[in-house]
Design a protein around this motif. Structure first.
Motif, short mmCIF file in Angstrom:
data_model
loop_
_atom_site.label_atom_id
_atom_site.label_comp_id
_atom_site.label_asym_id
_atom_site.label_seq_id
_atom_site.Cartn_x
_atom_site.Cartn_y
_atom_site.Cartn_z
N SER B 77 0.83 -1.21 0.00
CA SER B 77 0.00 0.00 0.00
C SER B 77 0.87 1.27 0.00
N ARG B 78 2.18 1.08 0.19
CA ARG B 78 3.06 2.26 0.29
C ARG B 78 4.11 2.33 -0.81
N ILE B 79 4.03 1.42 -1.78
CA ILE B 79 4.96 1.47 -2.91
C ILE B 79 4.19 1.64 -4.22
N GLY B 80 4.90 2.12 -5.24
CA GLY B 80 4.31 2.20 -6.58
C GLY B 80 5.18 1.41 -7.53
N ASP B 86 3.88 -2.27 -18.90
CA ASP B 86 2.86 -1.35 -18.36
C ASP B 86 1.69 -2.00 -17.60
N GLY B 87 1.18 -3.15 -18.08
CA GLY B 87 0.07 -3.82 -17.38
C GLY B 87 -1.21 -3.00 -17.32
N PHE B 95 -9.08 7.16 -17.86
CA PHE B 95 -9.62 7.50 -16.55
C PHE B 95 -10.05 6.25 -15.78
N GLU B 96 -10.72 5.33 -16.49
CA GLU B 96 -11.21 4.12 -15.82
C GLU B 96 -10.07 3.24 -15.30
N ASN B 97 -8.98 3.22 -16.05
CA ASN B 97 -7.82 2.47 -15.58
C ASN B 97 -7.38 2.95 -14.20
N LEU B 98 -7.34 4.28 -14.05
CA LEU B 98 -6.90 4.85 -12.78
C LEU B 98 -7.97 4.68 -11.71
N LEU B 99 -9.23 4.77 -12.13
CA LEU B 99 -10.34 4.64 -11.18
C LEU B 99 -10.34 3.24 -10.54
N ILE B 100 -10.22 2.22 -11.39
CA ILE B 100 -10.24 0.85 -10.87
C ILE B 100 -9.02 0.61 -9.98
N TYR B 101 -7.89 1.10 -10.43
CA TYR B 101 -6.67 0.88 -9.63
C TYR B 101 -6.77 1.58 -8.28
N SER B 102 -7.39 2.76 -8.25
CA SER B 102 -7.50 3.43 -6.96
C SER B 102 -8.50 2.70 -6.06
N LEU B 144 0.90 6.87 -18.43
CA LEU B 144 -0.26 6.43 -17.65
C LEU B 144 0.17 5.43 -16.58
N ALA B 145 1.06 4.52 -16.96
CA ALA B 145 1.55 3.54 -15.99
C ALA B 145 2.30 4.24 -14.85
N PHE B 146 3.01 5.32 -15.18
CA PHE B 146 3.73 6.07 -14.13
C PHE B 146 2.76 6.70 -13.13
N ILE B 147 1.74 7.37 -13.65
CA ILE B 147 0.84 8.03 -12.70
C ILE B 147 -0.02 7.03 -11.95
N ARG B 148 -0.27 5.86 -12.56
CA ARG B 148 -0.98 4.81 -11.83
C ARG B 148 -0.15 4.42 -10.59
N ALA B 149 1.17 4.37 -10.79
CA ALA B 149 2.04 4.02 -9.66
C ALA B 149 2.06 5.12 -8.60
N LEU B 150 1.69 6.35 -9.01
CA LEU B 150 1.72 7.46 -8.04
C LEU B 150 0.40 7.62 -7.27
N LEU B 151 -0.64 6.87 -7.68
CA LEU B 151 -1.96 7.04 -7.06
C LEU B 151 -1.91 6.93 -5.55
N ALA B 152 -1.11 5.99 -5.05
CA ALA B 152 -1.08 5.78 -3.61
C ALA B 152 -0.15 6.77 -2.91
N ASP B 153 0.38 7.74 -3.67
CA ASP B 153 1.36 8.66 -3.12
C ASP B 153 2.49 7.88 -2.42
N PRO B 154 3.15 6.98 -3.16
CA PRO B 154 4.05 6.01 -2.53
C PRO B 154 5.38 6.64 -2.08
N GLU B 155 5.95 6.05 -1.04
CA GLU B 155 7.26 6.50 -0.59
C GLU B 155 8.36 5.94 -1.47
N LEU B 156 8.06 4.79 -2.08
CA LEU B 156 9.06 4.11 -2.89
C LEU B 156 8.48 3.77 -4.26
N LEU B 157 9.22 4.12 -5.31
CA LEU B 157 8.81 3.78 -6.67
C LEU B 157 9.74 2.70 -7.21
#
Lengths: 259, 309
Positions: B77-80, B86-87, B95-102, B144-157
């Motif tokens: 929950s704390r990494i991206g 890309d997956g 938008f839906e890709n990010l919505l489901i992931y969030s 898009l894959a990059f910002i999906r990884a940022l959704l959780a505001d992760p400490e580690l990428l």
């Protein structure tokens, strides 16, 4: 906005379900063709067509005899195929399962969500077919609505069976093994198109091991208002199979996702 | 110093074949760390263990102070993570890709949607929110894959070959993006076999070969340590390599043969003229050494695919 705690199992499963529902909403028309229209064509051809040549079965018309089996059979196919072809794509081609696992999602959550979705899609089919058949007066007794929970239970089982094979096959072609080798024979020999008594004794014993036999038998009993011990046995058998298969499937699915 | 990643004697084998064979290193918080090595070196397997896609077989792995064995869900929950390929969900829109992931992350409601719009805007994808993912170019899919990884505001990428298969423009965009995230305080770990990328982005790089860590340093120090400020590269006919390498050995010059060329270390005692007096003018260039040269010297193979001798 940031969640204070990790999503619960139920929330995780629901989010997996919601992804499929979102996609379903975009493609519902094509789904309706195969999950509602196709079974209605079968009902027309067999129930009315073939049925008009068949005398009564167990004191009911062939149409009434066949309709519960049609519901169970169709939902089995919908749940099983939803969880094989569509989900094998997520496992292999698009890697959606792997991506989902980068979140707090665990393999069991994915599995639970997919099974619920497979069974839900099967229920859309059952309800769609039921509504039209009721309107056409083809159902006999509306009591069959009470059998929907049994149909859901059976759909969960076949969705799970689909997930088990999805976690085992190496490519799309191999899905033929369980579909032609297991699902098609089940759909033919589970007291669906003709009563079990029409088969030799030895085959009848085997047929009683088929989960579809129990689903059909329970659905028919509810339709005819026969709430007997057999109904309890049918339902208990389905629950037992579901629980038994869940451990094997969970282990196999997890092993496929995390090496 | 707070650590983002602690790895101790990490091991992994597949079907009896050892892929990661006793790797130990730490990554402090805020660092951009690179795992550098040729294909099949084991760097992706290490990264897969960090993201929970592969089980740790032996050794210890702590991330953000938590053990991966006991706190996998919290770590996740704390990494991206940005995987190779890309997956993304091709049947859904951007938008839906990010919505489901969030939703997978446990975010619900309008707050989650605001966050998605904010992220889309930050990478200029906001006007494509309703487009199907399949209609995006490779570079935009990666965004898009990059910002999906940022959704959780992760400490580690965690990024597996972030610029593989991108055109030069998208590659530059990615480097800017990653530098920006590092400045925001995120710890970043990437795998790459692109030496320019490693030199440009990484504070420190771990050189991985055959499942082992062979050295770990800043790119500058690694180059300095193994080659000094300049190298001489000689290109020649393969048949002449024996002759030239003998000359260099006689003069006690450090060198490395690589395909049809020889790299030689310059030393103050040997000016170019001295060194090559009497050589039959092979193609020769004096240049700055890079990480590829370091890798070459340590393993005898280059970093790019198919460059082994």
């Amino acid at each position: 906005m940031k969640s204070l705690s990790l999503p619960t199992t139920w929330e995780s499963m629901r989010s997996v379900w919601s992804r499929n529902f979102l996609q379903f909403r975009k493609t519902w028309l094509v789904s309706i063709f195969w999950i509602v229209l196709e079974p209605l064509f079968v009902l027309g051809a067999l129930g009315y067509g073939l049925g008009s040549y068949v005398p009564q079965v167990h004191g009911t018309s062939y149409l009434e005899f066949f309709f519960p089996a049609l519901l169970c059979n169709t939902t089995m196919l919908v749940a099983f195929f939803e969880c094989t072809y569509a989900n094998f794509t997520k496992l292999s081609h698009t890697k959606l399962y792997h991506t989902a696992l980068y979140t707090p999602m665990m393999p069991n959550h994915l599995l639970g969500g997919e099974i619920l979705w497979g069974a839900s899609k099967a229920m859309f089919s059952a309800v769609g077919v039921l509504i039209i058949a009721l309107a056409l007066g083809a159902v006999g007794s509306a009591k069959i609505i009470l059998a929907l929970p049994v149909i859901f239970l059976s759909s969960c089982f076949f969705a799970m069976l689909g997930m088990l094979f999805t976690s085992l096959v190496k490519n799309y072609d191999q899905i033929i093994y369980p579909s032609s080798g297991l699902i098609v024979p089940l759909s033919l020999f589970s007291g669906t198109y003709f009563p079990l008594e029409a088969m030799p004794k030895a085959l009848q014993v085997i047929a009683y091991l088929s989960p579809l036999t129990h689903a059909v038998s329970a659905t028919r009993a509810i339709q005819q208002g026969q709430f007997s011990a057999m109904l309890v046995i049918n339902i208990a058998f389905l629950i037992l199979l579901l629980v038994g298969l869940s451990r094997i499937t969970a282990r196999s699915f997890e092993r496929r996702l995390i090496d | 110093m707070e650590l983002a990643i602690e790895i101790r004697n990490l091991k992994k084998s597949f079907g009896g074949r050892s892929v990661v064979n006793g790797v130990t290193f730490d990554v402090p918080k805020g660092e951009c760390f690179g795992l550098l090595g040729p294909n099949g070196a084991g760097k992706t397997t290490i990264l897969r263990m960090l993201s929970g896609s592969t089980r740790v077989q032996e050794g210890e792995l702590f991330m953000l102070g938590l053990s991966i064995q006991s706190s996998l869900r919290e770590i996740k929950s704390r990494i991206g993570v940005v995987p190779q390929g890309d997956g993304l969900d091709p049947e859904l829109t951007v938008f839906e890709n990010l919505l489901i992931y969030s939703r997978y992350l446990g975010f619900q409601g309008l707050g989650a949607e605001d966050r998605i719009h904010e992220l889309l805007k930050s990478v200029a994808l906001d006007d494509r929110a309703e487009q199907l993912v399949d209609t995006l170019s490779g570079g935009l899919k990666r965004r898009l894959a990059f910002i999906r990884a940022l959704l959780a505001d992760p400490e580690l990428l965690i990024l597996d070959e972030p610029t593989a298969q991108l055109d030069p423009q998208a590659r530059n965009w990615t480097w800017d993006f990653l530098r920006g995230e590092r400045e925001r305080g995120r710890t970043i770990i990437i795998t790459t076999h692109d030496m320019t990328e490693a030199e440009l982005l990484c504070d420190r790089v771990a050189l991985i070969s055959k499942g082992r860590l062979i050295d770990l340093e800043t790119p500058k120090n690694l180059i300095e340590k193994y080659w000094g400020p300049e190298v001489i590269e000689l290109k020649m006919n393969r048949t002449d390599i024996g002759y030239y390498s003998n000359r260099l050995r006689e003069r006690k010059v450090e060198y490395q043969v690589f395909g049809d060329s020889i790299l030689a270390k310059t030393t103050p005692e040997f000016t170019q003229g001295d060194l090559f007096k009497g050589f039959k003018s092979p193609l020769m260039a004096v240049r700055k050494p890079n990480l590829n040269d370091v890798f070459l010297k340590l393993t005898g193979t280059g970093l790019q695919e198919g460059e082994s001798i």
